[in-house]
Structure formats: C-alpha cells, structure tokens
Design a protein around this motif. Structure first.
Motif, PDB file in Angstrom:
ATOM      1  N   ASP A  36      -4.619  -2.842  10.858  1.00  0.00           N
ATOM      2  CA  ASP A  36      -3.380  -3.075  10.134  1.00  0.00           C
ATOM      3  C   ASP A  36      -2.260  -3.180  11.178  1.00  0.00           C
ATOM      4  N   ASN A  74      -0.880  -7.111   5.356  1.00  0.00           N
ATOM      5  CA  ASN A  74      -0.435  -7.620   4.063  1.00  0.00           C
ATOM      6  C   ASN A  74       0.909  -8.329   4.169  1.00  0.00           C
ATOM      7  N   SER A 103      -1.588 -11.784   4.299  1.00  0.00           N
ATOM      8  CA  SER A 103      -2.033 -11.502   2.934  1.00  0.00           C
ATOM      9  C   SER A 103      -2.531 -12.751   2.219  1.00  0.00           C
ATOM     10  N   ASN A 218      -0.848  -9.711  -1.597  1.00  0.00           N
ATOM     11  CA  ASN A 218      -0.193  -8.462  -1.204  1.00  0.00           C
ATOM     12  C   ASN A 218       0.167  -7.612  -2.418  1.00  0.00           C
ATOM     13  N   ASP A 220       0.741  -4.249  -2.109  1.00  0.00           N
ATOM     14  CA  ASP A 220       1.304  -2.985  -1.628  1.00  0.00           C
ATOM     15  C   ASP A 220       2.519  -2.573  -2.447  1.00  0.00           C
ATOM     16  N   TRP A 223       5.652   0.037   1.735  1.00  0.00           N
ATOM     17  CA  TRP A 223       5.296  -0.234   3.115  1.00  0.00           C
ATOM     18  C   TRP A 223       6.292   0.480   4.020  1.00  0.00           C
ATOM     19  N   LYS A 261      -5.098  -6.931   1.198  1.00  0.00           N
ATOM     20  CA  LYS A 261      -5.713  -5.612   1.039  1.00  0.00           C
ATOM     21  C   LYS A 261      -5.219  -4.975  -0.257  1.00  0.00           C
ATOM     22  N   PRO A 262      -6.064  -4.320  -1.050  1.00  0.00           N
ATOM     23  CA  PRO A 262      -7.442  -3.900  -0.763  1.00  0.00           C
ATOM     24  C   PRO A 262      -8.527  -4.830  -1.328  1.00  0.00           C
ATOM     25  N   SER A 299      -3.865   0.741   0.354  1.00  0.00           N
ATOM     26  CA  SER A 299      -4.301  -0.601   0.743  1.00  0.00           C
ATOM     27  C   SER A 299      -5.373  -0.557   1.825  1.00  0.00           C
ATOM     28  N   ASP A 300      -5.155   0.226   2.887  1.00  0.00           N
ATOM     29  CA  ASP A 300      -6.061   0.210   4.037  1.00  0.00           C
ATOM     30  C   ASP A 300      -7.340   1.015   3.787  1.00  0.00           C
ATOM     31  N   GLY A 303      -9.171  -0.229   0.463  1.00  0.00           N
ATOM     32  CA  GLY A 303      -9.786  -1.534   0.693  1.00  0.00           C
ATOM     33  C   GLY A 303     -11.033  -1.452   1.554  1.00  0.00           C
ATOM     34  N   GLY A 378      -1.999   2.201  -6.503  1.00  0.00           N
ATOM     35  CA  GLY A 378      -2.689   0.927  -6.432  1.00  0.00           C
ATOM     36  C   GLY A 378      -2.355   0.024  -7.602  1.00  0.00           C
TER      37      GLY A 378
END
Length: 412
Positions: A36, A74, A103, A218, A220, A223, A261-262, A299-300, A303, A378
């Motif tokens: 990432d 993303n 993304s 994306n 997310d 962030w 992601k994810p 996300s990280d 995913g 999520g």
C-alpha cells in the motif's frame, strides 16, 4: 544530487543486460510484495522514514529490486505514470508505471463497457484515465453540468445566467473513479442519470430498475494524510449516494462491480503483475507466496485475507469462504471465483497480511473489543467477518514488514 544519482543508477541497471538479481542466498525469489502507499510509504506528500530503509533491503547494490514488487493503492485521482514518478522520488529508486496498480486499473478487464458512453465522476484526469483503460466515449460531471445547466442548483453562485441546448446523447453507465470535489453536484447529477435511465434532460416518470450499470473504484471509508485524524474517502461518498438513492426510490443501489482494495479482482490483477515481473527478470522459481503490507485493516488486511481465502479454496476446489454471504459476489466476484478455481496454472498458494502502525491503524488508539465487533468500516456489499480484519502480522513500519517476510522466507 544524491536522489538524481540514485535514479540514474536505477534506470541504467534496469536497462543493462546481466544475470537476474537474486538474494544473497543465491536462490531466485518465490515470493512478492504488495505495498500500500498512503500510510505505509508516504503520509500525504511526505515519505515515511522507514520506506527508504525497506527498499534498500529490497534492492541490490546497483538499485535493482531483488524481489517482485507491486504498489497497490486505492488512490485513483492521478495517472499511473504520475504515481510511479512520485514513488520514485519518495523511495530513491526507479518505479515503473507497470508496477503501480491504482484503484481503477482493473477496469481494463471490463471490455464489455469500453464502447459504451459512460459518465465518469471523480477528480484529476478522469477522462485521460478512462481512455487509457480502454473506454472510448466518456462524459465528465462538468461536461454534463454544462449540457444540462438547470440540474446543478445547490450553489446559487453557479446557477446559469443563460441556457444552452441540452445534449441528446444518452448515457449507458456510470464510472465512479474517486471522491469528487463538489459532492452535492456529483450526487445530484449521478442520481439524475440513474433516475432518467441515462437521459437527464427528460421529465421524471417511472424510475427504471434495475438502473444503469455502475462501476465503482476505491471503497475506503477513511484514509490517512498529514492530518492527525483520518480523512473521508470515496467509500464515504458511495455511502451518501447509496443512501440518497434508496431514500428517493425505496430501492437498493446496485453495482456492476466494486474494484480497488479489498476486492479480490484487484488482488488477482496484482498477482498477475507480480508473476509478469518475475518472468521478465528471468526468475525461474514460481511465485508461491504474496505479502500484502498495509495500514488500513478494512481495505488492506481484509482484502489480503479475503484473497487468501480465494487461494485456499481454489486449491481445495471448493466454494470461496464468505461468497454465499456477500451480495457483491453474485456478479463479478462469482465469475472471478469460478475462474480462479479453474486456473490450473496458478502457482500462488497464499497471501499474508502485514499491518503497519504508521497510518490509519494505531495500536494505542484501538477501540474496545465490543466496539470493534459492531462498527464495520467496510462497504455494505462485503460481509462483516471479524476474522478477515485480523492481520497475519502486526509490525511497527514497512521496514519491519520486509524484515519479517525475509525471515519467513529464509531470505537475505
């Protein structure tokens, strides 16, 4: 001067013929990294100090990477080449655009929409990104606003002084690249396109359902930039759009695909690029393991763990864990799962998640256990499985993440 010299050395080595780079142990790598970017390698425009140390370990004496690496972010409001240039400056070695996955990068795979007239939303070079991905006919939010000046009414200062003829071109779908600048304008015009079946100049009659296809990049919710607290991401914008659409129509907004992601589609694309790098470098050993390093559990970590489940179930030729519970899996992800299970040439066996503490995730500020079980950051179309939010490993920073993977691989 030192940075320029390092970049020149990296470029020269990438072009120069010679034997493939290997570990000091003499073996070609059987693993690769998915890094990432925001919160792991940089915070806003500032590099994380550990990032350069990590890539000094990953590179040989001439600056050439000894292990395949993909930068999996993303971010999407830029060009792939621009992100590669930013990473080159931050890390002190040459990063090619082919190593960067934004993304929206997997949209290249959705060729069935490339010939359709699509509304594109976001900021930055959205038109250029769309064309680079294969889309032939796109209309931006700003172009739509100019074609239909009576639609954008929230900002009194932007209400039209004169009217122009409406465009007669119907739209066939929507691509959401990332969070826009003027949310109220984008929310209004996207809703107009969906409610009018692509003809926002028409009078509202029966609401078409299912609505036009939506491709969203994306997810997310948050962030991490330079601020002390996380910032709203594109997932927050999607949440607004979904809520407005349901409030107006009484029906659920549906996505043709959710990528970035994810989404497992994005991780599959990253795996493909990792294997492609290994082949180009002449590394004969098949890539068996992926290490996904990120700062955002949703996300990280989610995913990487979800993709690891796909890999495990593909090996067992069974249904993907969690697929039955995920509405999103009814379309693009279901096809992906079937494709992966039928792929006999897939050498990758696992995707381990490594969580760092330099971005969104902060161990000292973790929520109480009972809160973690009820607050799900999520996207609604991905099932809430607490086990998917548990990282395989938690380390302080990206340098420790690289050291951990090297130790597990007996690599030096």
């Amino acid at each position: 001067m030192a940075l320029r010299g390092s970049l020149r050395a990296g470029r020269a080595l990438l072009r120069a013929p010679g034997p493939p780079a290997r570990g000091l142990c003499g073996r070609p790598p059987a693993f690769g990294f998915l890094f990432d970017v925001d919160g792991v390698l940089v915070r806003g425009s500032q590099p994380v100090p550990a990032a350069r140390r990590a890539f000094q370990r990953l590179a040989d004496g001439g600056g050439r990477l000894r292990v395949p690496v993909v930068f999996l972010t993303n971010a999407g409001n830029c060009l792939r080449s621009d992100k590669a240039r930013e990473l080159s400056q931050a890390l002190g070695l040459q990063v090619s655009p082919e190593q960067v996955i934004l993304s929206h990068s997997p949209l290249q795979l959705f060729s069935q929409f490339h010939q359709r007239c699509m509304l594109v939303a976001g900021q930055g070079p959205v038109q250029e990104n769309a064309y680079n991905l294969g889309f032939k006919h796109v209309v931006t939010i700003e172009a739509l606003r100019k074609a239909y000046p009576l639609l954008d009414m929230v900002d009194l200062s932007r209400r039209p002084k004169e009217l122009f003829p409406n465009s007669s071109q119907n739209l066939a779908g929507v691509i959401l690249f990332g969070e826009p600048v003027r949310w109220e304008t984008s929310l209004q015009l996207i809703a107009d396109v969906l409610l009018s079946n692509g003809n926002p100049g028409a009078e509202l009659q029966d609401v078409p359902y299912p609505h036009l296809p939506i491709l969203a990049c994306n997810m997310d919710l948050l962030w991490m930039a330079e601020a002390k607290m996380p910032r709203f991401g594109h997932g927050t914008f999607l949440l607004c759009l979904e809520s407005i659409y349901k409030k107006v129509t009484g029906k659920e907004l549906k996505y043709e695909a959710l990528i970035g992601k994810p989404s497992p589609i994005t991780y599959r694309y990253a795996q493909y690029l990792i294997q492609q790098q290994a082949e180009k470098q002449g590394w004969k050993a098949p890539i068996r393991r992926l290490y996904a390093v990120g700062d955002n559990p949703m996300s990280d970590v989610y995913g990487a763990n979800l993709y690891n489940n796909y890999l495990k179930s593909a090996q067992q030729n069974q249904a993907q864990a969690g697929l039955r519970r995920s509405p999103q899996a009814a379309s693009a992800q279901a096809e992906f799962s079937l494709e992966l299970r039928n792929d006999c040439n897939n050498s990758v066996e696992s995707c381990e998640s490594i969580l760092v503490c330099t971005g969104v995730y902060r161990p000292d500020g973790a929520a109480p256990k009972e809160t973690e079980e009820t607050v799900f950051h999520g996207h609604r179309d991905f099932c809430f499985d607490p086990s998917l939010l548990q990282a395989s490993h938690i380390v302080q920073d990206v340098d420790e993440a690289v050291q951990l993977a090297f130790k597990k691989e007996n690599w030096s």
